[in-house]
Design an enzyme around this catalytic site. Structure first.
Site, PDB file in Angstrom:
ATOM      1  N   GLY A 238      35.795  38.798  36.393  1.00  0.00           N
ATOM      2  CA  GLY A 238      36.960  37.931  36.571  1.00  0.00           C
ATOM      3  C   GLY A 238      36.547  36.483  36.699  1.00  0.00           C
ATOM      4  O   GLY A 238      35.387  36.139  36.460  1.00  0.00           O
ATOM      5  N   ASN A 239      37.479  35.631  37.052  1.00  0.00           N
ATOM      6  CA  ASN A 239      37.146  34.227  37.294  1.00  0.00           C
ATOM      7  C   ASN A 239      37.959  33.709  38.472  1.00  0.00           C
ATOM      8  O   ASN A 239      38.773  34.431  39.037  1.00  0.00           O
ATOM      9  CB  ASN A 239      37.351  33.391  36.025  1.00  0.00           C
TER      10      ASN A 239
END
Ligand code: C5P
Length: 456
Positions: A238-239
Site C-alpha cells: 500500500g501507500n
C-alpha cells in the site's frame, strides 16, 4: 420542558414573520429521536457561526437524548416539541412558513414515515407540512431499518415531492455493528444544505453563492485514496495516501452543485450527497473509473495508484516456516512485481480514441491529474510536474510537494495547478485540503469546456 416567557434575542414576535428574503437566513433544525441527536448540536453551531437564525424543533424522543436546555442555550431561543406551547404565536404554522431552510438531522425511520404520510402529530411534523422552503432530511438509523422496504418507499415518496433526503454514511452504528445508516458528519450536512440553498430559487443575499458555478449540474468523478495490492489474504502493498484530498475535492464539487461520484479505496466517512464506489486495487479502480468516465464531464484522478502489484497472489497466507511445528525457512520469499495500468494515461487515451472515432473535438470528459512530487538534483517540483503533464496528456495537473510528514495524511497542503502548456495557473497554500480543493475547482471552472447537457 421549560419554555422561557420571553425570547432572549429581544426580537418582537411580529418580526418573526418577516419575509425570508430580508434579514438573517432562518433555519429550522429539526432533531429526531436517534442517538446521533448529539451531532445536531454541532450542526447547529455551524449554522449560527454562519450568522443564521436557528430555531430548533426536536421531537419528544429527541429530548430523551439531548435536552431542551442544550438546544435553548445553543440557539438562544425557546425550544418545544409541542404545538401547545406559546399558542398565541401559532408556532405550528409560523415556524415552517417563515423558514428559509428546514433541515432534520437525524431523521429517524419513524420521522421519515410520519413526514411521508403527512402526519401532523407534533411541532416538527407541522413545520414540515407548512414549510415552503427547501427541506433537507439527513436520515440515521440501523442498516436494517434504512433498507426496509417501508423506509425505502417513504424516502422515494419524499424525494418525489422534492424533499432532499441525504444518503446516510456507512460506518460504525450505535453498537459494534457497521453499515449504511450513519448520520453524515455535521460539516457534510451543512455543506449539502448550502449547496441546496444555492441551487434553490429563494436564495437570501447572505448565502455564499455557488449558483453561478459552471460545475452546477455537471457529472464529476473523483478518485481518492491509495490502492492496496494484495500479496495473500492477509498482506498487501500500500501507500501512505489518506484520501483526504480526494474527499475534500468531492465535498467542494457537491457544494458547487455538481453530481459527484467518488471512487475510493480510503475508509473515510462518505461525503454527504456523493455516489460512492468502493475499490481496493488499481485494477478495480481502473474499471470503476473507465465506467464512470463514460458519463462524466470532469474526471479528477486524485488517487495514489500503486504503480506495481505482486505478480502472484498466494491463496493462503505466506508462511515463514516449512509447516506447523517445523523450523523456519532459510530464505525470505522474493516478491516479483508487475506493472499496474496507468489509469490516468488510459483515460486520456480512451478519450483520444473517442474523439477520433466521432470526429468531435470536445467529446469525453475534461481530465485532471495529480502529481505528488519531490524536488531532487535533476529538477524542482514544477520541473517534474511539467514532465508528468506532458507524459500523461491530461488537461490540468495539480502538483503538490510530498515528503516525510508532508501532505500524506496531513490536513494542510500547497498545490500548483498547471495548464497543458506547463504554465502555473494558480498556487494555493500552505492551506487546508478544503481550501486547496476550492482552488482546484476554481481552475477547473476557468478551463472547463461547458457543453450542452448530454442526453440521458
Ligand atoms: O505517475 P504518477 O503516479 O506520479 O502520476 C500521478 C497521477 O497519475 C495521479 O493523478 C494518479 O492518480 C495517476 N496514476 C494513475 N495510474 C497509475 C499511477 C498514477 O492513474 N498507475
Amino acid at each position: 420542558m421549560t419554555t422561557p416567557p420571553a425570547e432572549p434575542t429581544g426580537r418582537e414576535p411580529h418580526e418573526e414573520s418577516r419575509p425570508a428574503s430580508r434579514g438573517r437566513r432562518r433555519v429550522v433544525l429539526g432533531v429526531g429521536g436517534g442517538i446521533a441527536a448529539y451531532k445536531a448540536a454541532l450542526l447547529l453551531r455551524l449554522f449560527t457561526e454562519d450568522g443564521d437564525d436557528v430555531t430548533v424543533v426536536p421531537t419528544a424522543a429527541a429530548l430523551n437524548f439531548v435536552g431542551a436546555p442544550t438546544w435553548e442555550a445553543l440557539s438562544g431561543k425557546p425550544v418545544s416539541d409541542r404545538v401547545w406551547d406559546r399558542v398565541e404565536q401559532v408556532p405550528h404554522v409560523r415556524i415552517g412558513k417563515s423558514a428559509d431552510l428546514v433541515v432534520v438531522a437525524p431523521a429517524t425511520a419513524d420521522l421519515l414515515a410520519r413526514a411521508a404520510h403527512g402526519f401532523a402529530d407534533d411541532l416538527l411534523t407541522n413545520v414540515l407540512l407548512t414549510a415552503r422552503c427547501p427541506v433537507v432530511l439527513a436520515p440515521a438509523m440501523h442498516t436494517e431499518m434504512w433498507e426496509h422496504p417501508a423506509t425505502v418507499a417513504n424516502v422515494a415518496t419524499l424525494r418525489d415531492r422534492g424533499v432532499h433526503v441525504v444518503e446516510p454514511a456507512s460506518g460504525r452504528l450505535t453498537g459494534a455493528d457497521t453499515g449504511p445508516g450513519r448520520l453524515p458528519e455535521p460539516e457534510d450536512i451543512h455543506a449539502a444544505c448550502l449547496a441546496i440553498l444555492d441551487t434553490s430559487r429563494d436564495v437570501t443575499p447572505q448565502v455564499r453563492s455557488h449558483r453561478d458555478s459552471v460545475l452546477a449540474g455537471l457529472r464529476i468523478v473523483v478518485s481518492a485514496g491509495g490502492t492496496r495490492e494484495p500479496l495473500d489474504p492477509v498482506r498487501y502493498l500500500g501507500n501512505r495516501s489518506s484520501g483526504k484530498q480526494g474527499y475534500a475535492l468531492a465535498a467542494e464539487a457537491i457544494a458547487r452543485g455538481a453530481d459527484v461520484t467518488l471512487v475510493t479505496s480510503a475508509s473515510l466517512p462518505d461525503p454527504a450527497g456523493a455516489h460512492v464506489v468502493r475499490v481496493e486495487t488499481a485494477r478495480e479502480l481502473e474499471s470503476a473509473m473507465s465506467a464512470a468516465a463514460q458519463q462524466a464531464d470532469v474526471v479528477v484522478m486524485a488517487a495514489a495508484v500503486a504503480d506495481f502489484r505482486p505478480a502472484e497472489y498466494a491463496e493462503s497466507k505466506i508462511k515463514k516456516t516449512h509447516g506447523p511445528g517445523e523450523e523456519e525457512l532459510d530464505d525470505a520469499p522474493v516478491i516479483r512485481l508487475v506493472r499496474n495500468p496507468d489509469i490516468l494515461a488510459g483515460l486520456v487515451r480512451a478519450r483520444r480514441e473517442l474523439r477520433d472515432r466521432t470526429g468531435e473535438a470536445t467529446a469525453g470528459p475534461m481530465i485532471v491529474g495529480f502529481a505528488a512530487e519531490t524536488g531532487d538534483s535533476s529538477g524542482d517540483l514544477l520541473h517534474h510536474a511539467r514532465a508528468k503533464l506532458a507524459r500523461k496528456g491530461c488537461d490540468l495537473l495539480v502538483a503538490n510537494e510530498v515528503g516525510a510528514g508532508v501532505v500524506f495524511g496531513q490536513d494542510d497542503t500547497t498545490v500548483h495547478v498547471l495548464a497543458p502548456g506547463g504554465e502555473v495557473l494558480l498556487t494555493a497554500g500552505p492551506t487546508t485540503k478544503a481550501a486547496a480543493s476550492a482552488a482546484v475547482w476554481d481552475a477547473v471552472e476557468e478551463a472547463v469546456d461547458v457543453r450542452p447537457p448530454r442526453a440521458e
